[in-house]
Design a protein around this motif. Structure first.
Motif, mmCIF file in Angstrom:
data_model
loop_
_atom_site.group_PDB
_atom_site.id
_atom_site.type_symbol
_atom_site.label_atom_id
_atom_site.label_comp_id
_atom_site.label_asym_id
_atom_site.label_seq_id
_atom_site.Cartn_x
_atom_site.Cartn_y
_atom_site.Cartn_z
ATOM 1 N N GLY A 170 -127.741 -28.604 -15.699
ATOM 2 C CA GLY A 170 -126.328 -28.234 -15.751
ATOM 3 C C GLY A 170 -125.581 -28.724 -14.520
ATOM 4 N N GLN A 171 -124.541 -29.481 -14.721
ATOM 5 C CA GLN A 171 -123.760 -30.065 -13.632
ATOM 6 C C GLN A 171 -122.334 -29.540 -13.691
ATOM 7 O OE1 GLN A 171 -124.724 -32.000 -11.243
ATOM 8 N NE2 GLN A 171 -126.665 -32.822 -11.937
ATOM 9 N N THR A 172 -121.692 -29.545 -12.565
ATOM 10 C CA THR A 172 -120.265 -29.247 -12.503
ATOM 11 C C THR A 172 -119.558 -30.492 -12.004
ATOM 12 O OG1 THR A 172 -120.644 -26.909 -12.083
ATOM 13 C CG2 THR A 172 -118.487 -27.788 -11.481
ATOM 14 N N LEU A 173 -118.676 -31.019 -12.839
ATOM 15 C CA LEU A 173 -117.875 -32.177 -12.439
ATOM 16 C C LEU A 173 -116.643 -31.683 -11.711
ATOM 17 C CD1 LEU A 173 -117.951 -34.360 -15.686
ATOM 18 C CD2 LEU A 173 -119.353 -34.627 -13.628
ATOM 19 N N ILE A 174 -116.359 -32.276 -10.578
ATOM 20 C CA ILE A 174 -115.158 -31.954 -9.799
ATOM 21 C C ILE A 174 -114.143 -33.060 -10.076
ATOM 22 C CG2 ILE A 174 -114.226 -31.561 -7.492
ATOM 23 C CD1 ILE A 174 -117.258 -30.860 -6.759
ATOM 24 N N LEU A 175 -112.969 -32.661 -10.534
ATOM 25 C CA LEU A 175 -111.928 -33.610 -10.917
ATOM 26 C C LEU A 175 -110.772 -33.489 -9.926
ATOM 27 C CD1 LEU A 175 -111.873 -32.684 -14.717
ATOM 28 C CD2 LEU A 175 -113.319 -34.373 -13.587
ATOM 29 N N ASP A 176 -110.538 -34.530 -9.148
ATOM 30 C CA ASP A 176 -109.440 -34.549 -8.178
ATOM 31 C C ASP A 176 -108.398 -35.556 -8.624
ATOM 32 O OD1 ASP A 176 -110.540 -32.685 -6.255
ATOM 33 O OD2 ASP A 176 -111.996 -34.257 -5.765
ATOM 34 N N GLN A 177 -107.145 -35.107 -8.660
ATOM 35 C CA GLN A 177 -106.060 -35.968 -9.105
ATOM 36 C C GLN A 177 -104.949 -36.014 -8.055
ATOM 37 O OE1 GLN A 177 -106.127 -32.793 -11.214
ATOM 38 N NE2 GLN A 177 -108.135 -33.506 -11.793
ATOM 39 N N THR A 178 -104.307 -37.158 -7.987
ATOM 40 C CA THR A 178 -103.085 -37.305 -7.200
ATOM 41 C C THR A 178 -102.027 -37.890 -8.123
ATOM 42 O OG1 THR A 178 -104.306 -37.689 -5.151
ATOM 43 C CG2 THR A 178 -102.003 -38.391 -5.191
ATOM 44 N N VAL A 179 -100.869 -37.224 -8.160
ATOM 45 C CA VAL A 179 -99.750 -37.761 -8.928
ATOM 46 C C VAL A 179 -98.662 -38.173 -7.953
ATOM 47 C CG1 VAL A 179 -100.242 -36.430 -11.015
ATOM 48 C CG2 VAL A 179 -98.668 -35.487 -9.328
#
Length: 187
Positions: A170-179
């Motif tokens: 089981g993995q946790t994906l970290i999603l980082d966004q810049t707008v």
């Protein structure tokens, strides 16, 4: 007398012409105040999504949705002296996916859609053929204006992924966004 008259007329026409040229060129230049009316700034968001190992089959696309991420757009716009009606565009400039303690070897491809309450989802980023041995990757961005999504109280991302590993803890994906926001400043 005719010669003097022509000389005087020539000088008058030259002065008028130069005045016109100066007026036109000065009218085309933007003043510092006009340039300062435009503002551009970035807003950063982050979320995560758990990828449980027991629900995934090798090379089979699977979809997960992030929890709702508050946009806080009104506050960001006010801080930058603008409002929704003055925003020209909001576009993603970064969508980074990472895992905290492992690498992304289990991923074959990722596709990301943005969604908000009452709005259809829009494809914003993807990555195919993810190389092995990396813990973070910048996705390829679609050039779409997502301002209507960011104006909503919250956004979510639907993550469509394809696994390329026979075992997946089981993995946790970290999603980082810049707008990136382009807008006009309130006067």
């Amino acid at each position: 007398m005719t010669y003097l008259y022509l000389q005087k007329m020539n000088k008058t026409l030259t002065i008028c012409f130069l005045t016109l040229v100066l007026f036109v060129f000065n009218g085309c230049k933007k003043t510092k105040e006009e340039v300062d009316e435009i503002t551009e700034f970035d807003i950063n968001y982050s979320s995560s999504v758990s990828v449980p190992s027991n629900t995934i089959s090798l090379n089979t696309p699977v979809n997960f949705t992030t929890p709702e991420i508050p946009t806080a757009s009104a506050g960001h716009l006010a801080t930058n002296k603008t409002t929704q009606s003055l925003v020209e565009s909001i576009k993603l400039t970064l969508f980074n996916v990472s895992v905290g303690t492992d690498n992304l070897d289990f991923l074959k491809s990722l596709t990301i859609y943005i969604k908000a309450s009452g709005m259809s989802e829009t494809l914003v980023a993807s990555k195919n053929n993810i190389p092995s041995g990396i813990t973070s990757i910048a996705l390829d961005l679609n050039d779409v204006n997502i301002k209507e999504y960011i104006f909503q109280p919250g956004i979510q991302f639907r993550v469509a992924l394809e696994i390329d590993a026979s075992t997946l803890n089981g993995q946790t994906l970290i999603l980082d966004q810049t707008v990136h926001v382009k807008a006009t400043i309130i006067k």
